[in-house]
Design a protein around this motif. Structure first.
Motif, short mmCIF file in Angstrom:
data_model
loop_
_atom_site.label_atom_id
_atom_site.label_comp_id
_atom_site.label_asym_id
_atom_site.label_seq_id
_atom_site.Cartn_x
_atom_site.Cartn_y
_atom_site.Cartn_z
N LEU A 64 -10.10 -52.72 31.32
CA LEU A 64 -11.04 -53.43 32.19
C LEU A 64 -12.07 -54.20 31.38
N LYS A 65 -12.61 -53.57 30.35
CA LYS A 65 -13.64 -54.20 29.54
C LYS A 65 -13.07 -55.36 28.70
N VAL A 66 -11.83 -55.21 28.27
CA VAL A 66 -11.19 -56.30 27.53
C VAL A 66 -10.98 -57.51 28.46
N LEU A 67 -10.63 -57.25 29.71
CA LEU A 67 -10.47 -58.34 30.67
C LEU A 67 -11.77 -59.09 30.91
N LEU A 68 -12.89 -58.44 30.61
CA LEU A 68 -14.20 -59.08 30.79
C LEU A 68 -14.62 -59.90 29.56
N PHE A 69 -13.79 -59.94 28.53
CA PHE A 69 -14.14 -60.70 27.33
C PHE A 69 -14.54 -62.15 27.64
N PRO A 70 -13.77 -62.88 28.49
CA PRO A 70 -14.15 -64.29 28.74
C PRO A 70 -15.25 -64.45 29.78
N ALA A 71 -15.83 -63.37 30.26
CA ALA A 71 -16.85 -63.45 31.31
C ALA A 71 -18.10 -64.15 30.81
N TYR A 72 -18.99 -64.43 31.74
CA TYR A 72 -20.27 -65.05 31.41
C TYR A 72 -21.02 -64.25 30.36
N ARG A 73 -21.68 -64.93 29.44
CA ARG A 73 -22.50 -64.28 28.41
C ARG A 73 -23.92 -64.80 28.51
N SER A 74 -24.88 -63.90 28.45
CA SER A 74 -26.28 -64.30 28.47
C SER A 74 -26.72 -64.73 27.07
N THR A 75 -27.99 -65.09 26.97
CA THR A 75 -28.55 -65.43 25.65
C THR A 75 -28.57 -64.22 24.72
N ASP A 76 -28.49 -63.00 25.29
CA ASP A 76 -28.46 -61.80 24.45
C ASP A 76 -27.25 -61.78 23.52
N PHE A 77 -26.19 -62.47 23.91
CA PHE A 77 -25.02 -62.54 23.04
C PHE A 77 -25.38 -63.26 21.74
N GLU A 78 -26.08 -64.38 21.86
CA GLU A 78 -26.51 -65.11 20.67
C GLU A 78 -27.60 -64.34 19.94
N VAL A 79 -28.42 -63.61 20.68
CA VAL A 79 -29.46 -62.79 20.06
C VAL A 79 -28.83 -61.82 19.06
N HIS A 80 -27.82 -61.10 19.50
CA HIS A 80 -27.21 -60.10 18.64
C HIS A 80 -26.37 -60.74 17.53
N ARG A 81 -25.78 -61.89 17.79
CA ARG A 81 -25.07 -62.57 16.70
C ARG A 81 -26.07 -63.00 15.64
N ASN A 82 -27.24 -63.47 16.09
CA ASN A 82 -28.26 -63.90 15.14
C ASN A 82 -28.79 -62.72 14.34
N TRP A 83 -28.88 -61.56 14.98
CA TRP A 83 -29.35 -60.38 14.24
C TRP A 83 -28.33 -59.94 13.19
N LEU A 84 -27.04 -60.12 13.51
CA LEU A 84 -26.02 -59.89 12.48
C LEU A 84 -26.28 -60.79 11.27
N ALA A 85 -26.57 -62.05 11.54
CA ALA A 85 -26.80 -63.02 10.47
C ALA A 85 -28.06 -62.70 9.68
N ILE A 86 -29.13 -62.32 10.39
CA ILE A 86 -30.40 -62.01 9.72
C ILE A 86 -30.22 -60.85 8.75
N THR A 87 -29.65 -59.75 9.25
CA THR A 87 -29.53 -58.56 8.42
C THR A 87 -28.50 -58.72 7.30
#
Length: 455
Positions: A64-87
């Protein structure tokens, strides 16, 4: 093998020793540990003791969660990607100073370390994912990696719920509660669509609650201290933990302080905080860290108003403002409020007619309401009283806290789920709170974006 095949009557267990059971009497696929022979229950940590229905649930939830992969993403998605980059890209001394992106690091150090660990495989999957200047990068490699990390880290929640089930005399009701939490609509919306890691962190919270249920209060304090250093929103529930651990562990029934216990609990909690903030303390960055963790200038209301007391007050102010304009009422209006079209979407929430609410006001009101049931917890420091206080602490902070996110309703619904089976009144409260609480999360789903993905 079905669970009934490895369950022994209590009377038989008292008369038959473990050594008298021959190896040939127990099929190879269901060898029992010492604890299982004593309790007649399967262990929670052994994969071979997970039932077929539990495996089915894990597989179904994962699909079920894999089927949600293409679902809408909030700005929090970019937030956490940016935190990956920062650290990954910057030394630790610059983590809480970086402003390359508007989505600056504003979670406690343990979560920063968590992002740093995730950044290692992320850099292998796609190096552009951890490029600090590659803002708003959302290739499928990023989507698959980040959403997969949510699913994998949610196993912390699964393990806690499995342990809850194994630790009760009649596990049937607890299985229903555990299943409802693992497939909770709130987690599906907030984590697997909107995008966060709440399932992982609520898993740590449940391990802390589980330790309290099992009487291991040192472990309870340890897990909660760890949780606070992952996400400071759980400070809302800290008063319940403080009162319960102080009264039930550090004091005798007569009210005398047990200094040795108090010292051991204090040392564990302090050790956790030293590991977390120690590096930043040595670098003299505590003021900067505090400014990131507690940005009071964000305003009374979050972008999408949580349905709490301040949403009602803000709405009343808007009604009074409209009435004053239409009737030409001779009343002093706050000019800053008139110019603020966002009304709390960005920056401070400023009232036009009603007195403005400050962080100190919300703190005093929240603490005043919390003290009502914390007094009861002090008088009766039982596990059930603790669980009730924990739920009410989350509820009061949700109703009267500063800049409350709509996602904070999970602080109420998760511990309340553990109380739902206690009696009919609590179950009725649980049903009403769940329906209204999950409905309040719907603004996180942007209908046009969701519809466009699945058309």
């Amino acid at each position: 093998m079905a669970e009934s095949a490895i369950t022994f009557p209590a009377a038989s267990l008292r008369t038959v020793s473990a050594s008298s059971l021959k190896q040939r009497d127990i099929p190879r696929s269901s060898k029992l540990s010492h604890s299982e022979l004593q309790t007649g229950k399967p262990s929670w940590w052994s994969l071979r003791d997970i039932s077929s229905s539990e495996w089915d649930l894990l597989v179904f939830s994962t699909v079920l969660k894999v089927l949600l992969f293409p679902a809408y993403r909030s700005t929090d998605f970019e937030v956490h990607r940016n935190w990956l980059a920062i650290t990954h890209s910057l030394p630790i001394s610059k983590w809480y100073y970086d402003t390359t992106s508007e989505w600056t690091l504003d979670y406690p150090p343990f979560f920063a370390y968590f992002e740093w660990l995730l950044s290692v495989p992320a850099s292998i999957v796609d190096k552009r994912m951890v490029d600090i200047y590659n803002i708003n990068y959302d290739s499928w490699s990023v989507i698959i990696f980040q959403r997969s990390t949510v699913i994998v880290t949610e196993l912390v929640l699964a393990a806690a719920l499995l342990r809850f089930t194994r630790g009760v005399v009649d596990p049937s009701t607890q299985r229903i509660i555990s299943t409802s939490l693992f497939l909770h609509p709130g987690f599906l919306i907030v984590d697997h669509i909107h995008f966060q890691y709440n399932g992982f962190m609520f898993g740590i919270l449940l391990w802390s609650i589980l330790s309290a249920r099992n009487g291991n209060l040192l472990s309870c304090g340890f897990f909660f201290a760890v949780l606070l250093n992952f996400k400071h929103i759980y400070m809302y529930q800290a008063p319940a933990f403080f009162i319960y651990l102080l009264r039930a562990f550090c004091m005798s029934p007569q009210g005398e302080l047990l200094f040795a216990r108090f010292l051991s609990l204090s040392n564990i909690v302090i050790a956790v905080f030293v590991v977390s903030i120690g590096p930043f303390l040595l670098m003299g960055q505590l003021p900067q860290l505090a400014s990131r963790l507690f940005p009071f200038k964000r305003g009374l209301n979050h972008a999408y108003w949580a349905p709490n007391a301040w949403a009602l007050v803000t709405t009343l102010d808007r009604i009074l403002l409209k009435y004053a304009k239409e009737t030409g009422m001779d009343i002093a209006l706050n000019a800053e409020a008139l110019a603020s079209a966002s009304r709390g979407l960005i920056g401070d929430t400023v009232f036009a007619i009603l007195p403005n609410v400050k962080p100190i006001h919300t703190f005093i009101i929240t603490l005043a309401f919390q003290s009502i049931f914390l007094v009861k917890l002090w008088k009766t420091p039982t596990y059930k009283s603790f669980l009730c206080a924990l739920t009410l602490c989350g509820y009061v902070s949700y109703m009267f806290g500063w800049h409350v996110h709509e996602k904070a309703i999970l602080l109420v619904l998760v511990p309340l789920s553990l109380l739902a089976a206690e009696n009919h009144a609590l179950f009725r409260t649980f049903v009403l709170a769940s329906v209204s609480g999950i409905y309040s999360l719907f603004p996180l789903l942007f209908k046009p974006a969701v519809r466009r993905v699945y058309e």
